[in-house]
Design an enzyme around this catalytic site. Structure first.
Site, PDB file in Angstrom:
ATOM      1  N   GLU A  54       2.955   8.841   9.929  1.00  0.00           N
ATOM      2  CA  GLU A  54       2.235   9.608   8.935  1.00  0.00           C
ATOM      3  C   GLU A  54       1.035   9.642   9.955  1.00  0.00           C
ATOM      4  OE1 GLU A  54       1.192   6.759   5.776  1.00  0.00           O
ATOM      5  OE2 GLU A  54       2.942   8.124   4.883  1.00  0.00           O
TER       6      GLU A  54
ATOM      7  N   ASP B 193      11.190  10.483  -1.267  1.00  0.00           N
ATOM      8  CA  ASP B 193      12.322   9.891  -1.448  1.00  0.00           C
ATOM      9  C   ASP B 193      12.141  10.257  -3.669  1.00  0.00           C
ATOM     10  OD1 ASP B 193      10.175   7.576  -0.736  1.00  0.00           O
ATOM     11  OD2 ASP B 193      10.829   6.821  -3.030  1.00  0.00           O
TER      12      ASP B 193
HETATM   13  N1  LIG Z   1       9.060   4.611  -3.365  1.00  0.00           N
HETATM   14  C1  LIG Z   1       7.811   4.610  -2.780  1.00  0.00           C
HETATM   15  N2  LIG Z   1       7.322   3.541  -3.358  1.00  0.00           N
HETATM   16  C2  LIG Z   1       5.713   3.886  -2.929  1.00  0.00           C
HETATM   17  N3  LIG Z   1       5.292   4.214  -2.253  1.00  0.00           N
HETATM   18  C3  LIG Z   1       6.222   5.204  -1.348  1.00  0.00           C
HETATM   19  C4  LIG Z   1       5.840   5.946  -0.309  1.00  0.00           C
HETATM   20  C5  LIG Z   1       4.528   6.115   0.866  1.00  0.00           C
HETATM   21  N4  LIG Z   1       4.032   5.103   1.465  1.00  0.00           N
HETATM   22  C6  LIG Z   1       4.861   4.903   2.083  1.00  0.00           C
HETATM   23  C7  LIG Z   1       5.228   2.967   2.604  1.00  0.00           C
HETATM   24  C8  LIG Z   1       5.826   2.270   1.876  1.00  0.00           C
HETATM   25  S1  LIG Z   1       6.524   0.953   2.065  1.00  0.00           S
HETATM   26  C9  LIG Z   1       7.176   0.427   3.781  1.00  0.00           C
HETATM   27  C10 LIG Z   1       7.426  -0.253   4.149  1.00  0.00           C
HETATM   28  N5  LIG Z   1       8.273  -0.363   5.273  1.00  0.00           N
HETATM   29  C11 LIG Z   1       8.752   0.747   5.931  1.00  0.00           C
HETATM   30  C12 LIG Z   1       8.644   1.443   5.342  1.00  0.00           C
HETATM   31  N6  LIG Z   1       8.182   1.610   4.284  1.00  0.00           N
HETATM   32  C13 LIG Z   1       4.232   2.698   1.982  1.00  0.00           C
HETATM   33  O1  LIG Z   1       3.076   3.106   3.219  1.00  0.00           O
HETATM   34  C14 LIG Z   1       3.516   3.757   0.887  1.00  0.00           C
HETATM   35  C15 LIG Z   1       6.681   7.034  -0.186  1.00  0.00           C
HETATM   36  N7  LIG Z   1       7.545   5.794  -0.956  1.00  0.00           N
HETATM   37  C16 LIG Z   1       7.421   5.271  -1.601  1.00  0.00           C
END
Ligand SMILES: Nc1ncnc2c(CN3C[C@H](CSc4cnccn4)[C@@H](O)C3)c[nH]c12
Length: 229
Positions: free
Chosen positions: A13, A197
């Protein structure tokens, strides 16, 4: 003189943000790295917190208390709830809440603890600047509620709970903790996310596929806002 904090949660990010700057000075502190740059006479500190509310709180408080930042901008990705939000779209938070903060057993509403508040408002001034920049650059941006919790949401059931309980437009894992820290320390802050997503059963796959491009969407818009500060 403004000293700006620019924060993300994941390296992906802030990587597109760091690429805009030269002469970066790296400061190691509390198991993290803080990148100091100068931009057009503006002192800026850039960092990614690592994932989740605790790391985000630590980084936000450090950028303010140790580095003396007086304004904080967050750039990153989020899961979309509002059906208007497609992957890659931009959302500016007008307010944030914690969807996993739950002492309802004692009759309190979801997201509330004594001494706190369910929703925390972001800086209206920073949002006004951001919307002007969006207009000037013909960027589609929506303003809405972002719900934060310490879980990657990948089920319609959890997504629907968050939508019903908080009327949230998007969800992520750090914004509301940044909000609590900045609100308590009286620092104007701004939370910008691009959708990676839709927080349902495909979330994991979509996230992997769109993290980079959505993080860049958010970073490119944030840099345009920084130029207006
Ligand atoms: N559906 C969702 N639910 C909750 N949070 C999010 C996000 C935003 N960010 C991305 C990341 C996912 S966990 C993570 C862990 N390991 C690798 C990549 N991401 C975390 O920093 C929150 C994007 N989509 C989301």
């Amino acid at each position: 003189m403004t000293k700006l904090a620019i924060m993300g949660a994941m390296e992906e990010e802030i990587e597109p943000l760091l690429s805009y700057f030269e002469n970066v000075n790296t400061v190691e502190f509390a198991n993290n790295k803080y990148y100091e740059v100068n931009y057009d006479g503006l002192e800026i500190v850039i960092a990614y917190s690592k994932i989740g509310k605790v790391f985000a709180s630590l980084t936000a408080a450090t950028m303010i208390e140790k580095f003396g930042c007086d304004t904080l901008l967050f750039s990153g990705v989020a899961g979309g709830i509002n059906p208007e939000l497609k992957i890659g779209d931009l959302i500016i938070a007008d307010k944030l809440c914690q969807h996993d903060l739950d002492i309802t057993a004692f009759g309190h509403p979801n997201g509330y603890v004594p001494g706190g508040k369910v929703f925390i408002q972001t800086s209206e001034e920073l949002r006004t600047i951001a919307k002007k920049v969006a207009l000037e650059n013909n960027l589609k941006v929506i303003e809405g509620t972002i719900a934060t919790g310490d879980q990657f949401v990948h089920s319609t059931e959890r997504k629907e709970f968050i939508q019903k309980t908080f009327d949230a437009d998007a969800l992520e894992m750090e914004g509301a903790s940044v909000a609590v820290v900045c609100d308590a320390l009286n620092i104007p802050y701004f939370i910008l996310r691009a959708i990676s997503d839709t927080a349902d059963m495909d979330a994991g796959f979509d996230f992997d596929e769109f993290l980079k491009s959505s993080a860049k969407n958010s970073a490119d818009y944030l840099i345009k806002i920084v130029k207006e500060l």
